[in-house]
Scaffold this active site. Structure first.
Site, short mmCIF file in Angstrom:
data_model
loop_
_atom_site.label_atom_id
_atom_site.label_comp_id
_atom_site.label_asym_id
_atom_site.label_seq_id
_atom_site.Cartn_x
_atom_site.Cartn_y
_atom_site.Cartn_z
N GLN A 802 0.39 -1.05 -0.02
CA GLN A 802 0.25 0.16 -0.28
C GLN A 802 1.15 1.03 0.10
O GLN A 802 0.59 2.21 -0.97
CB GLN A 802 -0.73 -0.04 1.70
CG GLN A 802 -2.09 -0.97 1.00
CD GLN A 802 -2.66 -0.18 -0.13
OE1 GLN A 802 -3.46 0.48 0.11
NE2 GLN A 802 -2.82 -1.14 -1.11
N LYS A 865 -4.96 2.04 11.71
CA LYS A 865 -5.54 3.46 11.92
C LYS A 865 -5.15 3.29 10.77
O LYS A 865 -5.94 3.86 9.70
CB LYS A 865 -3.88 3.92 12.23
CG LYS A 865 -4.06 4.03 14.00
CD LYS A 865 -3.65 5.58 14.79
CE LYS A 865 -1.99 5.22 14.52
NZ LYS A 865 -1.60 6.47 15.13
N GLU A 869 -4.57 4.69 2.43
CA GLU A 869 -4.09 6.35 1.68
C GLU A 869 -3.21 7.38 2.34
O GLU A 869 -2.25 8.22 1.36
CB GLU A 869 -5.90 7.48 1.98
CG GLU A 869 -6.83 6.66 2.01
CD GLU A 869 -7.64 7.25 0.73
OE1 GLU A 869 -7.93 8.00 0.73
OE2 GLU A 869 -8.97 5.94 0.63
#
Length: 904
Positions: A802, A865, A869
């Site tokens: 990610q 958390k 993004e």
């Protein structure tokens, strides 16, 4: 691994065939393995890895013992030239020893007190290179990795996430488990929306406008209707009326155009639909539709467009204008000021899979096979549009080939496909072309951001003002929330922010990876770099001088914040301390070399979610949640969460998603999936495990009958007593006595009071190196180092992926991506992947990803958390700051192209 408890501090083990045994004493935490562990001689000092371990388990004293039955076993795989770096690193004799034979080793490591964030980050860096770490057994590495992944709070407090996992004897979460759906994807077995085999399917293609503003006066579809294979041509003049079609400007996001009126508000707007037997027949027939317009002059220049009335400027969170302290006085008191304007362009999502819908009516019930990030959002919107109950609409999406925000909710094509299917009485498949990805399905708004900062001579901020103007469309009043990071990132007593909005004749903007934070951190972090230059101060030191110990906007404490450690760790890995601060000071032949950095942040949010868990008679588990797999690894991490909670190996758990008949979950947007769906999966699996344990202890035929629930452990699907690992039974045996029926639990989960008690954010930092050809202005990003605090890492491999993906996109934001609009016609000029430039392999240098494993006991029950993004935030600014350091040229208008370097 075998072991029995001899007292509360020690665990002993049966020696394996290799003859090696390791024992670790750390207050009440113990680990033992019967696999070989290589280490140094008896006179060797503590390694950085062992020193770090002592700190992480919260001890001031730790004793490590290692045994060997035979003498002279050599320590292998050590580079004798490697020495730990850093003035405060503990000495490590291993790095000076070519070959060490061990017979017996015992040493005690003493700590003077808890490690600071900076010390811990430095030790993580050194320990990562330590040769002893490389030769540790898999079990021992797993033991340490669990603590490094944030499951142990420093000091005497034990992390509840760690306690639960240890009680069940499973270690799946945090491990870099391969994607459980990986084989399906690489072999073509994963079915995407347009790939579901449906009999008698017809194909639809959009007819789109060729003007940006005006009205369709007439559409002649005669030739198209006579073309081979054409079943129907729908236009604003013959399309059925939809009872729930949204009104223009009826909301702030995703107002569709559903052939309910003849008005044209942007070039490329859907104004018709051709349905044919084949895709080729449908697309050919669209060219035969003749359209006559009443054309108006479009508004396409953001500088000339009038600003929206203030009452129409409505951020999704917060206020249009905010004030904190006395900005004017703070700016007047400043010794140094920066006042600059930064711009970011229109950008468009370009996921590999274009938007696709397959619509099928069965009576009054509608099924949509949809490429989406939010199956429940699509269901509710389409049901409302057609005036049917939501339970009459089923949405299926087992795999989505990327979305990045554009697929977070419905647009026009879902309802148009359903309309066409009802009109022709057959299933209809509607797949957008690549050009139709520009306009009808959103993009990132253009922003013009003015940032003003004042600081003392020592770099302490006295005032900050951030004003952002962004564009919306003529359909709605979407706002790009670019000032969001400025409100919370630095401790500034006097602050003002303001949003403004202008309407243009373009497609509606929408969420695009880290909306607001991506654009906002470019402006904010560029301004911070300019302030550092004006102060002749190190950019990291400037940020540390303004480090926010609490959320400066809300005043709440952070749920956790490992940003200091991020600066230290990434800076150490990057070599930031060797940076010459003067621009154009570092060269490599014809290349100017520049180093830049920036801070990254993104909110940690949680939405209501539900899940179902069912234990099957053979001892396998089935877990379901109506979430989505958009490429982030949802199938995999949910499998890991459920497996650990149930005490099963991951290959005994099947996780299913992507169907609105399953328990409802939020859209996969805003980095909420792991925190929301993950928590629901954890809770439902935990409750199912508890129910099964209660069945066993209540069953007179069970070897666990009469035991206390807390004394029962589950490992590899076998229930045993903690005090007697030999007695017990499997899940399958237990269910067989209960009639051989599955046991099922459903749970709904939502955030509690913690959301109002703490400010919850992920944090990170990005360090970038660029090389700029002095004569040609060509820019290359040679390396990027990141460190992020994202809470508990569920899967080391998918989380790293990610961040890597976010960095790659950040390179695109900084250097390549820009949607170009013809200033006269409003036509998207570069609406394909040949002209809309995105990074390819040759554009991407080395990316070094690290996580600061900060336990967060407040954010949600599993400590997550979010990493989806944040990876892109700060990257654009770090690269822009590096370009300035390399060339002395400050580019404030993205993307940074060679002409902007050369012309200055």
């Amino acid at each position: 691994m075998t072991g029995t408890s001899t007292d509360k501090d020690w665990v002993s083990a049966t020696t394996g065939a290799s003859g090696y045994r390791t024992e670790l004493r750390a207050r009440t935490h113990a680990f033992v393995t019967d696999e070989p562990v290589d280490s140094g001689g008896t006179d060797a000092g503590p390694t950085p890895y062992e020193y770090l371990l002592a700190a992480l388990v919260g001890c001031t004293t730790i004793t490590l013992r290692m045994y060997a039955d035979r003498k002279g076993w050599p320590l292998e795989g050590i580079d004798v030239r490697l020495r730990p770096a850093g003035a405060h690193a503990p000495d490590c004799a291993h790095c000076e020893t070519e070959e060490v034979g061990i017979t017996r080793l015992e040493r005690t490591i003493e700590l003077s007190g808890p490690l600071s964030d900076e010390q811990r980050a430095r030790l993580l860096f050194i320990a990562d290179r330590c040769p002893v770490k490389q030769t540790l057994t898999r079990g021992f590495r797993s033991f340490l990795a669990r603590r490094l992944h944030g499951r142990l709070i420093l000091g005497d407090t034990e992390d509840p996430h760690m306690r639960e996992t240890e009680a069940q004897g499973q270690e799946s979460v945090g491990e870099p488990l391969d994607r459980v759906d990986g084989r399906l994807k690489v072999t073509g077995g994963a079915k995407y929306a347009a790939e579901f085999p449906v009999p008698r399917v017809a194909h639809a293609v959009l007819v789109t406008s060729t003007i940006a503003s005006g009205r369709v006066v007439a559409m002649d579809a005669t030739a198209a209707e006579r073309a081979p294979g054409v079943l129907k041509v729908l236009t604003p003049f013959n399309a059925p009326r939809l009872p729930g079609a949204p009104a223009v400007r009826g909301g702030t996001m995703r107002v569709p155009t559903l052939l309910q009126d003849p008005m044209v508000r942007y070039n490329g707007q859907p104004i018709g639909l051709v349905v044919a037997e084949t895709f080729e027949q449908a697309i050919a027939a669209t060219d035969l539709v003749r359209v006559r317009y009443a054309t108006e002059r479009p508004m396409l220049d953001m500088d000339r467009a009038p600003r929206n009335p203030p009452e129409t400027v409505r951020p999704m969170r917060g206020e249009r204008v905010t004030h904190r302290g006395d900005y004017a006085r703070g700016l007047a008191d400043a010794a140094v000021r920066v006042d600059q304007t930064y711009t970011t362009p229109l950008e468009n999502h370009n996921p590999m899979e274009v938007h696709s819908t397959l619509a099928l009516w069965e009576g009054d019930a509608l099924t949509l096979y949809e490429s989406t990030q939010g199956i429940s959002n699509v269901r509710s919107s389409v049901a409302r549009t057609f005036g049917v109950p939501p339970e009459k609409v089923r949405v299926v999406s087992h795999f989505t080939g990327g979305g990045f925000g554009s697929k977070g909710g419905p647009w026009s094509h879902e309802a148009l496909a359903a309309m066409a299917a009802r009109e022709v009485g057959r299933p209809v498949k509607l797949v957008l072309t690549r050009r139709q990805m520009f306009g009808p399905v959103g993009g990132r708004a253009r922003t013009v951001q003015r940032v003003t900062m004042g600081a003392t001579a020592s770099g302490v901020l006295t005032a900050t003002r951030h004003a952002s103007t962004s564009n919306t469309s003529m359909l709605e009043d979407w706002l790009e929330p670019a000032v969001t990071p400025t409100l919370m990132l630095y401790a500034c007593p006097n602050l003002e922010t303001q949003y403004d909005l202008v309407r243009l004749n373009v497609g509606s903007p929408t969420f695009m990876r880290a909306p607001g934070e991506t654009t906002g951190t470019f402006a904010l972090e560029s301004a911070m770099d300019e302030l550092a230059v004006a102060l002749r101060m190190d950019p990291v030191a400037l940020r540390l001088a303004n480090y926010a110990e609490r959320d400066p906007e809300s005043g709440r404490p952070w749920s956790s914040k490992g940003l200091r450690a991020c600066y230290a760790l990434a800076g150490e890995r990057f070599g930031w301390s060797r940076r010459n601060p003067e621009p154009r000071a570092t060269r490599d032949g014809r290349w100017l070399v520049g180093w830049g950095m920036a801070t990254a942040t993104y909110p940690a949010r949680r939405s209501p979610a539900s899940a179902l868990a069912r234990l099957l008679p053979d001892g396998r588990a089935l877990v379901r949640a109506g979430t989505q797999e958009i490429g982030c690894g949802t199938y995999t991490v949910m499998t890991q969460i459920a497996a650990d909670a149930l005490g099963l190996p991951p290959d005994r758990v099947r996780f299913e998603l992507g169907d609105t008949t399953m328990p409802e979950n939020p859209a996969s947007t805003g980095s909420v999936t792991a925190a929301s769906t993950g928590t629901a999966v954890h809770e439902v699996a935990t409750q199912l495990r508890s129910r099964l344990v209660k069945l066993a202890i209540a069953d007179p035929a069970s070897p666990l009958h009469g035991a206390a629930e807390g004394d029962v452990r589950v490992t590899d699907g076998r229930l045993t007593l903690a005090s007697d690992g030999g007695s017990g039974e499997s899940y399958a045996t237990l269910l067989a006595r209960q009639g051989g029926q599955p046991v099922e639990v459903t749970v709904s989960s939502r955030a509690g009071a913690e959301a109002q008690q703490y400010s919850m954010h992920s944090f990170g930092t990005v360090f970038a190196e660029v090389r700029v050809d002095e004569e040609l202005g060509e820019i290359r990003v040679s390396r990027v180092v990141t460190a992020h605090d994202v809470g508990r890492v569920l899967n080391a491999k998918t989380a790293s992926s990610q961040i890597i993906g976010g960095v790659v996109w950040g390179i695109g934001q900084a250097l390549l991506e820009e949607t170009l609009v013809d200033p006269h016609t409003g036509r998207y000029v570069n609406a394909d992947l040949a002209e809309y430039h995105v990074p390819v392999n040759a554009d991407v240098g080395a990316i070094d990803v690290h996580f600061v494993h900060e336990a967060d006991a407040h954010v949600n029950p599993i400590g997550v958390k979010g990493a989806g993004e944040i990876g892109i935030t700060g990257v654009g600014a770090a690269i822009a700051n590096a370009v300035h350091h390399a060339t002395g040229v400050r580019v404030r208008d993205l993307p940074i192209t060679l002409d902007k370097i050369i012309r200055r």
